[in-house]
Design a protein around this motif. Structure first.
Motif, PDB file in Angstrom:
ATOM      1  N   ALA A  81       0.888  -1.486  -0.220  1.00 24.71           N
ATOM      2  CA  ALA A  81      -0.124  -0.190   0.092  1.00 24.71           C
ATOM      3  C   ALA A  81       0.836   1.205  -0.077  1.00 24.71           C
ATOM      4  CB  ALA A  81      -0.839   0.165   1.193  1.00 24.71           C
ATOM      5  N   LYS A  82       2.255   0.997   0.496  1.00 21.19           N
ATOM      6  CA  LYS A  82       3.085   2.139   0.564  1.00 21.19           C
ATOM      7  C   LYS A  82       4.494   2.028  -0.219  1.00 21.19           C
ATOM      8  CE  LYS A  82       3.649   4.461   4.363  1.00 21.19           C
ATOM      9  NZ  LYS A  82       4.348   4.861   5.842  1.00 21.19           N
ATOM     10  N   SER A  83       4.978   3.012  -0.887  1.00 18.65           N
ATOM     11  CA  SER A  83       6.244   2.681  -1.541  1.00 18.65           C
ATOM     12  C   SER A  83       7.263   2.228  -0.672  1.00 18.65           C
ATOM     13  CB  SER A  83       6.566   3.900  -2.331  1.00 18.65           C
ATOM     14  OG  SER A  83       5.620   4.158  -3.334  1.00 18.65           O
ATOM     15  N   SER A  84       7.340   2.928   0.535  1.00 15.53           N
ATOM     16  CA  SER A  84       8.246   2.581   1.505  1.00 15.53           C
ATOM     17  C   SER A  84       8.327   1.154   2.066  1.00 15.53           C
ATOM     18  CB  SER A  84       8.331   3.626   2.847  1.00 15.53           C
ATOM     19  OG  SER A  84       7.085   3.439   3.524  1.00 15.53           O
ATOM     20  N   SER A  85       7.291   0.677   2.119  1.00 12.66           N
ATOM     21  CA  SER A  85       6.838  -0.501   2.635  1.00 12.66           C
ATOM     22  C   SER A  85       7.481  -1.547   1.484  1.00 12.66           C
ATOM     23  CB  SER A  85       5.487  -1.194   2.899  1.00 12.66           C
ATOM     24  OG  SER A  85       5.062  -0.257   3.886  1.00 12.66           O
TER      25      SER A  85
ATOM     26  N   THR B 264       0.416 -11.218  -3.199  1.00 13.60           N
ATOM     27  CA  THR B 264       0.073 -10.918  -1.560  1.00 13.60           C
ATOM     28  C   THR B 264      -0.222  -9.252  -1.569  1.00 13.60           C
ATOM     29  OG1 THR B 264       2.576 -10.118  -1.120  1.00 13.60           O
ATOM     30  CG2 THR B 264       1.777 -12.520  -0.950  1.00 13.60           C
ATOM     31  N   VAL B 265      -0.945  -8.796  -0.848  1.00 12.72           N
ATOM     32  CA  VAL B 265      -1.283  -7.327  -0.615  1.00 12.72           C
ATOM     33  C   VAL B 265      -1.053  -7.333   0.828  1.00 12.72           C
ATOM     34  CG1 VAL B 265      -3.022  -5.480  -0.559  1.00 12.72           C
ATOM     35  CG2 VAL B 265      -2.891  -6.879  -2.429  1.00 12.72           C
ATOM     36  N   ASP B 266      -0.275  -6.168   1.188  1.00 11.62           N
ATOM     37  CA  ASP B 266      -0.045  -5.953   2.864  1.00 11.62           C
ATOM     38  C   ASP B 266      -1.151  -5.841   3.584  1.00 11.62           C
ATOM     39  OD1 ASP B 266       0.160  -3.477   1.918  1.00 11.62           O
ATOM     40  OD2 ASP B 266       2.288  -3.055   2.537  1.00 11.62           O
ATOM     41  N   ARG B 267      -1.812  -4.714   3.130  1.00 12.34           N
ATOM     42  CA  ARG B 267      -3.078  -4.214   3.648  1.00 12.34           C
ATOM     43  C   ARG B 267      -3.926  -3.515   2.546  1.00 12.34           C
ATOM     44  NH1 ARG B 267      -1.767   1.285   5.892  1.00 12.34           N
ATOM     45  NH2 ARG B 267       0.446   1.718   5.603  1.00 12.34           N
ATOM     46  N   ILE B 268      -5.231  -3.294   3.189  1.00 12.14           N
ATOM     47  CA  ILE B 268      -6.374  -3.005   2.158  1.00 12.14           C
ATOM     48  C   ILE B 268      -5.828  -1.568   1.860  1.00 12.14           C
ATOM     49  CG2 ILE B 268      -8.486  -2.263   1.743  1.00 12.14           C
ATOM     50  CD1 ILE B 268      -9.216  -4.811   3.369  1.00 12.14           C
ATOM     51  N   PRO B 269      -5.595  -1.365   0.496  1.00  7.81           N
ATOM     52  CA  PRO B 269      -4.925   0.140  -0.243  1.00  7.81           C
ATOM     53  C   PRO B 269      -5.886   1.164   0.123  1.00  7.81           C
ATOM     54  CG  PRO B 269      -5.642  -1.554  -1.859  1.00  7.81           C
ATOM     55  CD  PRO B 269      -6.238  -2.324  -0.680  1.00  7.81           C
TER      56      PRO B 269
ATOM     57  N   ASP C 203      -5.496 -21.014 -14.898  1.00  3.21           N
ATOM     58  CA  ASP C 203      -4.743 -20.617 -13.520  1.00  3.21           C
ATOM     59  C   ASP C 203      -5.300 -20.877 -12.239  1.00  3.21           C
ATOM     60  OD1 ASP C 203      -3.185 -19.404 -15.124  1.00  3.21           O
ATOM     61  OD2 ASP C 203      -3.800 -17.374 -14.849  1.00  3.21           O
ATOM     62  N   VAL C 204      -4.214 -21.248 -11.296  1.00  3.89           N
ATOM     63  CA  VAL C 204      -4.689 -21.345  -9.803  1.00  3.89           C
ATOM     64  C   VAL C 204      -3.577 -20.832  -8.963  1.00  3.89           C
ATOM     65  CG1 VAL C 204      -3.808 -23.819  -9.974  1.00  3.89           C
ATOM     66  CG2 VAL C 204      -5.606 -23.365  -8.126  1.00  3.89           C
ATOM     67  N   GLY C 205      -3.872 -20.450  -7.913  1.00  7.71           N
ATOM     68  CA  GLY C 205      -2.648 -19.877  -7.061  1.00  7.71           C
ATOM     69  C   GLY C 205      -3.510 -19.522  -5.764  1.00  7.71           C
ATOM     70  N   MET C 206      -2.636 -18.537  -5.002  1.00  9.07           N
ATOM     71  CA  MET C 206      -3.305 -17.985  -3.821  1.00  9.07           C
ATOM     72  C   MET C 206      -3.104 -16.531  -3.791  1.00  9.07           C
ATOM     73  SD  MET C 206      -2.033 -19.108   0.145  1.00  9.07           S
ATOM     74  CE  MET C 206      -0.749 -17.988   0.599  1.00  9.07           C
ATOM     75  N   PHE C 207      -4.017 -16.068  -3.251  1.00  4.42           N
ATOM     76  CA  PHE C 207      -4.337 -14.332  -2.898  1.00  4.42           C
ATOM     77  C   PHE C 207      -4.227 -14.198  -1.284  1.00  4.42           C
ATOM     78  CE2 PHE C 207      -6.585 -10.449  -2.688  1.00  4.42           C
ATOM     79  CZ  PHE C 207      -5.563  -9.536  -3.157  1.00  4.42           C
ATOM     80  N   ALA C 208      -3.012 -13.504  -0.908  1.00  7.63           N
ATOM     81  CA  ALA C 208      -3.059 -13.369   0.525  1.00  7.63           C
ATOM     82  C   ALA C 208      -3.035 -11.804   0.718  1.00  7.63           C
ATOM     83  CB  ALA C 208      -1.698 -13.803   0.846  1.00  7.63           C
ATOM     84  N   VAL C 209      -4.136 -11.670   1.730  1.00  9.03           N
ATOM     85  CA  VAL C 209      -4.440 -10.233   2.451  1.00  9.03           C
ATOM     86  C   VAL C 209      -3.821 -10.508   3.678  1.00  9.03           C
ATOM     87  CG1 VAL C 209      -6.001  -8.244   2.868  1.00  9.03           C
ATOM     88  CG2 VAL C 209      -6.299 -10.191   0.836  1.00  9.03           C
ATOM     89  N   LEU C 210      -2.581  -9.665   3.615  1.00 13.72           N
ATOM     90  CA  LEU C 210      -1.737  -9.776   4.926  1.00 13.72           C
ATOM     91  C   LEU C 210      -2.129  -8.636   6.161  1.00 13.72           C
ATOM     92  CD1 LEU C 210       1.709 -10.402   3.612  1.00 13.72           C
ATOM     93  CD2 LEU C 210      -0.195 -12.123   4.363  1.00 13.72           C
TER      94      LEU C 210
END
Length: 751
Positions: free
Chosen positions: A567-571, A634-639, A691-698
């Motif tokens: 969600a942030k460039s620094s992260s 993966t998405v680290d947090r909801i943007p 396609d098959v895989g995992m979407f992770a919302v951290l």
């Protein structure tokens, strides 16, 4: 079966190579709705999921409208990849299908913004400046040889600015090697490219010196426009639509040189309103005025007393402006913005003086604008255009207008700027753009009949000709894989959203959504001192460290093959650094902070199945990598976007229009857009039926239980964004086992 449906069916058969193939259900329904809209000059707003085949659903009716009704269509996209797919693949298939069904093959042309094409005069001027051969009258092959002999590293000087030889020389050699039929557009260059380098070989429409240019006969933008003027279907981008909507300039619709259009089809339509806001945005700051003052000496003789005075006046005005804005912003903390009220003029003391100064500079530029030196004329025209924009920006921030947000804020200079002193800026941006779109795009002005012999005779005799000033409505089609619930309202359209079935439901059903549930040490890591029964506070700094470790563990299990979004460039920079350290050469990690173009990064990542790509919000859309390369997203947090003047103004407008409270209106703006971006990020995982895989919302706040969670109305909106995933886990162990199972083919989900 109608002609449009027959054409769609034939296009599907040509595209698939299957003689008896039929359109997908959603694809056929969308085409039927478009056909009805063309008959009634109506609107369609379609939620058309990825894989539906919406390009053919758009193209088949557009082709038949051209062949049978004589109607011309504009098709606009946001991403370059979709634009290329339409031109290179889908449009030829649809044109062949139309020819088979109707006997007519419509013409299709690609048209980009003026500055997306090379200016051959600017190319030569830049090449001569870099090689030090200005005035030597070298032939093109001789100039290429001089460029090839330059050092492969380091910088040359170009108008007092560094010119990267490693990236710039290949660009110049490519530009000087083009054949007459080559498009010469930005996307045709395969090398690494920065905006600064491209600006050295291109000009905007206001900077072009027209038919007085010595290479006007070979002008790339002119040739592209001439081809578009003859085409039945013109494929373009949202930026061009946005400029017309925001500025009221007839870039496409109502443009006499391009001719009359009847239908506008907007693919990836979710991005259009924001494009319009950006196109209508204005900024005035010390950096703006100082930059303009410095540019004067690149065109005019700095030893001339008049020029010297203009430069000094500009630099002095820049300081006065900064002081005026600083006074207005007193008490505003760094990182905050200060809204400008209706009765305030942020440039009350300096605005008129800056306008007067800009007009004086324009007057001084009139002499070099008529110079026989092409380089000087180009530079003078470019600076004149910048001064016009500057004057318009002052007017935009100076006065209150309904539907426009105004604010001031302290900004930090770019990292490569010599002066790193923060400065104040006054800005404005349109808020609700539906009216702009409706007035400037969805409604077209009638063009005069240039072929009327009476009109022609009157013009030749020098008689005044009264041109028609009426308007006519356009047929408007807006589609995207993801659209906010009230998109028609946002975009000035009269239709409600219609959702079409997805062909990827099975792929989503086989994939996994992972939202970590915290327990034990992880709880204390993210929420130190927390105890059951107590609420905690989310700490972005602690979350970043935890998410960095989670990303490493998940990427280890997937053996690379990942898209990591922040969600942030620094992260994102931190995630890339820690993933590289963990990889130990086993897989490559590419990131948006590597100094390479996004196109290069995505290409390198797609070509290496085990590579990892790390980026921020801009990679949540437009990334297309079917297959194993992208097995984990993966998405680290909801943007969610931070509060800002434009978003806040939209919230206030909705509160008034819907007579609702601030929190409900906030969910319609900030929460809805965050959910849209989350859904788009999830869409990067499934790009084909196999396609098959995992979407992770951290983001532990996504779960209903825990020390911190989103408010339930907000959480429900976010939950809807990922509802296509039928398999969900909160267990880290199950997530790791799923990723490991992708390698073995065992996709059973552990309890």
């Amino acid at each position: 079966m109608t002609t449009m449906m027959k054409t769609l069916t034939e296009a599907v058969r040509i595209a698939t190579g299957i003689p008896d193939a039929m359109p997908r259900p959603g694809q056929a329904t969308l085409t039927e709705h478009i056909e009805e809209a063309i008959k009634t000059t109506g609107h369609v707003v379609g939620v058309a999921p990825t894989g539906l085949g919406k390009s053919l659903s758009l193209l088949a009716p557009a082709m038949v409208a051209a062949a049978e009704l004589g109607q011309r269509t504009i098709i606009s996209t946001e991403s370059l990849s979709l634009q290329a797919q339409i031109i290179d693949k889908d449009a030829p298939n649809a044109a062949a299908a139309c020819e088979k069904v109707t006997g007519t093959r419509p013409d299709v042309a690609l048209l980009k913004g003026f500055s997306n094409y090379l200016c051959l005069a600017a190319v030569r001027d830049t090449a001569e400046a870099v090689t030090g051969t200005a005035g030597a009258r070298l032939t093109t092959p001789e100039l290429r040889s001089k460029l090839a002999a330059l050092p492969k590293t380091g910088n040359a000087q170009l108008d007092g600015r560094p010119f990267d030889l490693a990236k710039g020389v290949p660009l110049l050699i490519w530009a000087l090697s083009l054949k007459e039929g080559d498009p010469g557009d930005k996307q045709s260059f395969d090398g690494d490219l920065t905006n600064e380098l491209w600006n050295a070989v291109s000009v905007g429409p206001g900077e072009c010196i027209g038919d007085s240019c010595p290479v006007f006969e070979y002008c790339k933008p002119k040739k592209a426009r001439a081809k578009a003027a003859e085409a039945d279907i013109v494929v373009t981008n949202h930026s061009m639509l946005a400029v017309q909507a925001a500025k009221g300039v007839p870039v496409l619709v109502g443009n006499k040189n391009l001719g009359e259009f009847h239908i506008i089809m907007v693919d990836e339509a979710h991005a259009l309103p924001e494009n319009v806001r950006n196109a209508g945005a204005s900024e005035v700051s010390v950096a703006t005025v100082t930059g303009l003052a410095r540019s004067i000496t690149r065109v005019l003789d700095e030893m001339d007393p008049r020029v010297e005075r203009l430069v000094k006046e500009g630099k002095a005005l820049a300081l006065e402006l900064n002081e005026e804005l600083a006074t207005l912003g007193r008490g505003t903390k760094s990182g905050e913005v200060r809204k400008i009220t209706e009765n305030e003029d942020p440039v009350e003391a300096t605005g008129d003086m800056m306008i007067g100064w800009a007009k004086s500079v324009k007057g001084a530029l009139e002499v070099p604008s008529s110079s026989p030196n092409t380089k000087i004329r180009l530079a003078a025209k470019r600076l004149t255009g910048r001064m016009d924009t500057f004057i318009a920006n002052i007017s935009a921030v100076k006065l209150h207008k309904t539907g426009v947000a105004r604010w001031i804020e302290m900004k930090s200079p770019p990292k490569d700027a010599r002066n790193q002193t923060p400065y104040w800026a006054a800005s404005s941006s349109p808020v609700n753009v539906g009216g702009m779109l409706q007035a400037n795009l969805w409604t077209a002005p009638m063009l005069p009949d240039e072929e009327d012999p009476i009109v022609q005779a009157m013009k030749e005799a020098g008689e005044p000709v009264e041109e028609e000033t009426g308007t006519y409505p356009m047929t408007v089609i807006a589609v995207s894989a993801t659209l906010p619930g009230r998109f028609g309202y946002q975009a000035g359209m009269t239709a409600e959203n219609v959702s079409y079935p997805s062909p990827f439901d099975k792929a989503y059903g086989s994939s996994l959504l992972y939202i970590p549930k915290l327990a034990g040490p992880e709880l204390q890591e993210l929420y130190p001192g927390w105890a059951p029964g107590r609420r905690a506070r989310f700490d972005a700094r602690l979350h970043e460290g935890w998410a960095a470790r989670k990303n490493v563990e998940l990427v280890e299990a997937s053996l690379g093959r990942a898209l990591i979004l922040s969600a942030k460039s620094s992260s994102g920079e931190r995630y890339a650094k820690e993933l590289r350290a963990a990889a130990k050469g086993r897989w490559k990690v590419y990131s948006q902070w590597d100094g390479q173009s996004t196109r290069y990064l995505m290409s390198a990542w797609r070509d290496d199945e085990h590579a990892v790509l790390v980026g921020t919000k801009s990679l949540m859309t437009g990334v297309d990598a079917p297959g194993r390369t992208c097995s984990l997203v993966t998405v680290d947090r909801i943007p969610r976007q931070a509060g800002n003047p434009v978003g806040d103004a939209r919230v206030e407008a909705l509160m008034e229009a819907l007579q609702t409270d601030k929190w409900s209106a906030d969910r319609l703006v900030y929460v809805a857009e965050a959910a849209l971006l989350l859904e788009q990020a999830a869409g990067r995982l499934i790009r084909s039926m196999g396609d098959v895989g995992m979407f992770a919302v951290l983001d532990p706040r996504f779960l209903k239980t825990g020390p911190v969670s989103y408010p339930e109305p907000t959480r429900r909106i976010y939950k809807k964004a990922v509802e296509r995933f039928l398999r969900v886990t909160t267990s880290h162990k199950a997530a790791i086992e799923f990723l490991e199972g992708l390698e073995t083919g065992d996709l059973g989900l552990a309890a």
